[in-house]
Design a protein around this motif. Structure first.
Motif, PDB file in Angstrom:
ATOM      1  N   GLU A  45     -62.563  13.636   2.368  1.00 17.62           N
ATOM      2  CA  GLU A  45     -63.312  14.300   3.973  1.00 17.62           C
ATOM      3  C   GLU A  45     -64.780  12.372   3.487  1.00 17.62           C
ATOM      4  OE1 GLU A  45     -66.044  17.598   2.829  1.00 17.62           O
ATOM      5  OE2 GLU A  45     -66.829  16.599   1.688  1.00 17.62           O
ATOM      6  N   THR A  46     -64.217  11.557   2.499  1.00 16.46           N
ATOM      7  CA  THR A  46     -65.406  11.012   1.981  1.00 16.46           C
ATOM      8  C   THR A  46     -64.921   9.147   3.295  1.00 16.46           C
ATOM      9  OG1 THR A  46     -63.883  10.464   0.435  1.00 16.46           O
ATOM     10  CG2 THR A  46     -65.988  11.949   0.029  1.00 16.46           C
ATOM     11  N   GLY A  47     -63.285   9.716   3.060  1.00 12.19           N
ATOM     12  CA  GLY A  47     -62.719   8.922   3.402  1.00 12.19           C
ATOM     13  C   GLY A  47     -62.788   6.798   2.850  1.00 12.19           C
ATOM     14  N   ASP A  48     -62.717   7.189   1.969  1.00 15.10           N
ATOM     15  CA  ASP A  48     -62.696   5.997   0.576  1.00 15.10           C
ATOM     16  C   ASP A  48     -61.288   5.689  -0.335  1.00 15.10           C
ATOM     17  OD1 ASP A  48     -62.949   7.941  -0.688  1.00 15.10           O
ATOM     18  OD2 ASP A  48     -64.924   6.835  -1.179  1.00 15.10           O
ATOM     19  N   THR A  49     -60.526   6.860  -0.288  1.00 13.92           N
ATOM     20  CA  THR A  49     -59.786   6.134  -1.089  1.00 13.92           C
ATOM     21  C   THR A  49     -58.042   6.867  -0.130  1.00 13.92           C
ATOM     22  OG1 THR A  49     -59.713   8.210  -2.220  1.00 13.92           O
ATOM     23  CG2 THR A  49     -61.239   6.649  -3.231  1.00 13.92           C
ATOM     24  N   TYR A  50     -58.484   7.431   0.597  1.00 15.36           N
ATOM     25  CA  TYR A  50     -56.629   8.575   1.106  1.00 15.36           C
ATOM     26  C   TYR A  50     -56.759   7.482   2.316  1.00 15.36           C
ATOM     27  CZ  TYR A  50     -54.825  10.626  -3.415  1.00 15.36           C
ATOM     28  OH  TYR A  50     -54.008  10.317  -3.921  1.00 15.36           O
ATOM     29  N   VAL A  51     -55.187   7.281   2.944  1.00 17.29           N
ATOM     30  CA  VAL A  51     -55.476   7.196   4.421  1.00 17.29           C
ATOM     31  C   VAL A  51     -55.275   8.236   5.578  1.00 17.29           C
ATOM     32  CG1 VAL A  51     -53.975   5.387   4.113  1.00 17.29           C
ATOM     33  CG2 VAL A  51     -53.260   7.520   4.531  1.00 17.29           C
ATOM     34  N   PHE A  52     -55.301   9.546   4.113  1.00 16.67           N
ATOM     35  CA  PHE A  52     -55.910  10.489   5.709  1.00 16.67           C
ATOM     36  C   PHE A  52     -57.309  10.686   6.318  1.00 16.67           C
ATOM     37  CE2 PHE A  52     -52.824  11.838   1.550  1.00 16.67           C
ATOM     38  CZ  PHE A  52     -51.384  12.112   2.902  1.00 16.67           C
ATOM     39  N   ASN A  53     -57.161  11.004   7.570  1.00 16.22           N
ATOM     40  CA  ASN A  53     -57.567  11.102   8.437  1.00 16.22           C
ATOM     41  C   ASN A  53     -58.939  12.079   7.799  1.00 16.22           C
ATOM     42  OD1 ASN A  53     -59.632  12.279  10.704  1.00 16.22           O
ATOM     43  ND2 ASN A  53     -58.517  11.094  12.639  1.00 16.22           N
ATOM     44  N   PRO A  54     -59.739  11.855   7.250  1.00 19.57           N
ATOM     45  CA  PRO A  54     -60.422  13.029   7.353  1.00 19.57           C
ATOM     46  C   PRO A  54     -60.413  14.693   7.784  1.00 19.57           C
ATOM     47  CG  PRO A  54     -62.224  10.824   7.360  1.00 19.57           C
ATOM     48  CD  PRO A  54     -61.084  10.473   7.596  1.00 19.57           C
ATOM     49  N   ASN A  55     -60.299  14.572   9.030  1.00 21.69           N
ATOM     50  CA  ASN A  55     -60.637  15.868   9.198  1.00 21.69           C
ATOM     51  C   ASN A  55     -59.610  16.666  10.000  1.00 21.69           C
ATOM     52  OD1 ASN A  55     -63.265  15.487  10.696  1.00 21.69           O
ATOM     53  ND2 ASN A  55     -62.630  14.141  11.850  1.00 21.69           N
ATOM     54  N   THR A  56     -57.750  15.585   9.147  1.00 21.36           N
ATOM     55  CA  THR A  56     -57.201  16.722   8.881  1.00 21.36           C
ATOM     56  C   THR A  56     -56.994  17.699   8.826  1.00 21.36           C
ATOM     57  OG1 THR A  56     -55.976  14.439   7.570  1.00 21.36           O
ATOM     58  CG2 THR A  56     -54.704  16.472   7.329  1.00 21.36           C
ATOM     59  N   PRO A  57     -55.936  19.317   9.947  1.00 22.68           N
ATOM     60  CA  PRO A  57     -55.814  20.251   9.571  1.00 22.68           C
ATOM     61  C   PRO A  57     -55.441  20.471   8.710  1.00 22.68           C
ATOM     62  CG  PRO A  57     -54.936  19.756  11.364  1.00 22.68           C
ATOM     63  CD  PRO A  57     -55.690  17.913  10.807  1.00 22.68           C
ATOM     64  N   LYS A  58     -55.984  22.082   8.132  1.00 22.02           N
ATOM     65  CA  LYS A  58     -55.170  22.503   6.660  1.00 22.02           C
ATOM     66  C   LYS A  58     -53.724  22.336   7.221  1.00 22.02           C
ATOM     67  CE  LYS A  58     -55.460  26.400   3.914  1.00 22.02           C
ATOM     68  NZ  LYS A  58     -55.716  27.551   3.442  1.00 22.02           N
ATOM     69  N   ARG A  59     -53.225  22.855   8.252  1.00 20.58           N
ATOM     70  CA  ARG A  59     -51.790  23.119   8.466  1.00 20.58           C
ATOM     71  C   ARG A  59     -50.728  21.567   8.425  1.00 20.58           C
ATOM     72  NH1 ARG A  59     -54.309  22.767  13.657  1.00 20.58           N
ATOM     73  NH2 ARG A  59     -53.964  21.110  14.870  1.00 20.58           N
ATOM     74  N   ASP A  60     -51.664  20.369   8.274  1.00 21.72           N
ATOM     75  CA  ASP A  60     -50.864  19.446   8.044  1.00 21.72           C
ATOM     76  C   ASP A  60     -50.930  19.370   6.495  1.00 21.72           C
ATOM     77  OD1 ASP A  60     -50.980  19.130  10.557  1.00 21.72           O
ATOM     78  OD2 ASP A  60     -51.954  17.036  10.694  1.00 21.72           O
ATOM     79  N   LEU A  61     -50.946  20.014   5.292  1.00 23.29           N
ATOM     80  CA  LEU A  61     -50.917  20.151   3.835  1.00 23.29           C
ATOM     81  C   LEU A  61     -49.359  19.766   3.865  1.00 23.29           C
ATOM     82  CD1 LEU A  61     -52.218  19.534   1.222  1.00 23.29           C
ATOM     83  CD2 LEU A  61     -53.167  21.672   1.220  1.00 23.29           C
ATOM     84  N   THR A  62     -48.835  20.849   4.286  1.00 22.05           N
ATOM     85  CA  THR A  62     -47.592  20.982   4.070  1.00 22.05           C
ATOM     86  C   THR A  62     -46.506  20.064   4.245  1.00 22.05           C
ATOM     87  OG1 THR A  62     -47.776  22.809   5.306  1.00 22.05           O
ATOM     88  CG2 THR A  62     -46.317  23.050   3.819  1.00 22.05           C
TER      89      THR A  62
END
Length: 162
Positions: free
Chosen positions: A23-40
């Motif tokens: 959510e901080t958008g400072d260390t990972y390329v994942f969009n801070p709004n990534t939905p939980k369903r994408d965790l898998t």
């Protein structure tokens, strides 16, 4: 503290860490709004192994290990690590790194490559260097940092046979 393979019952606790870290958008390329369903697909895919570090039933950190590439490049591992913001400063990142090095060797990987380490993430860069990872390349402006704009990223590598 215990490190073990993650199971489906860990998804909610891993999501709590994953969502807070991105959510901080400072260390990972994942969009801070990534939905939980994408965790898998990001953290529990079939081609990766997922581990968690827990203490008293609480998951404090997690990492994945997978081949960095397919087929002729699958002898090099790739890992990603996340520590709960509430548990930072307790040496969990170190424990996860040490465990991943052991698992990589057990799985006959020849090395570990981090494809994108954000240059401004000084804590991670220093930790990986402490464990023998070297910066082998820089991608200029390779990351859109939430506060700093475009910043460089590093490719880091550790030979597991040295």
């Amino acid at each position: 503290m215990n490190i073990r393979k993650a199971t489906e019952t860990d998804i909610d606790q891993v999501w709590n860490i994953f969502s807070k870290v991105i959510e901080t958008g400072d260390t990972y390329v994942f969009n801070p709004n990534t939905p939980k369903r994408d965790l898998t697909k990001h953290w529990f895919a079939d081609y990766m192994q997922t581990y968690v570090l827990e203490e008293n039933g609480q998951i404090l950190g997690t990492y994945i290990i997978k081949p960095n590439q397919i087929d002729l490049g699958n002898h090099i591992a790739n890992c990603s690590y996340m520590v709960s913001p509430k548990a930072q400063g307790k040496g969990i990142g170190k424990k996860l790194c040490e465990h991943s090095l052991k698992i990589a060797k057990e799985n006959s990987f020849e090395g570990i490559q981090f494809n994108i380490v954000v240059s401004t993430n000084k804590g991670a860069v220093e930790l990986w260097k402490k464990y023998g990872f070297k910066i082998i390349g820089t991608t200029p402006k390779g990351f859109r940092h939430a506060e700093l704009g475009l910043v460089d990223t590093f490719i880091m590598f550790k030979d597991l046979n040295e």
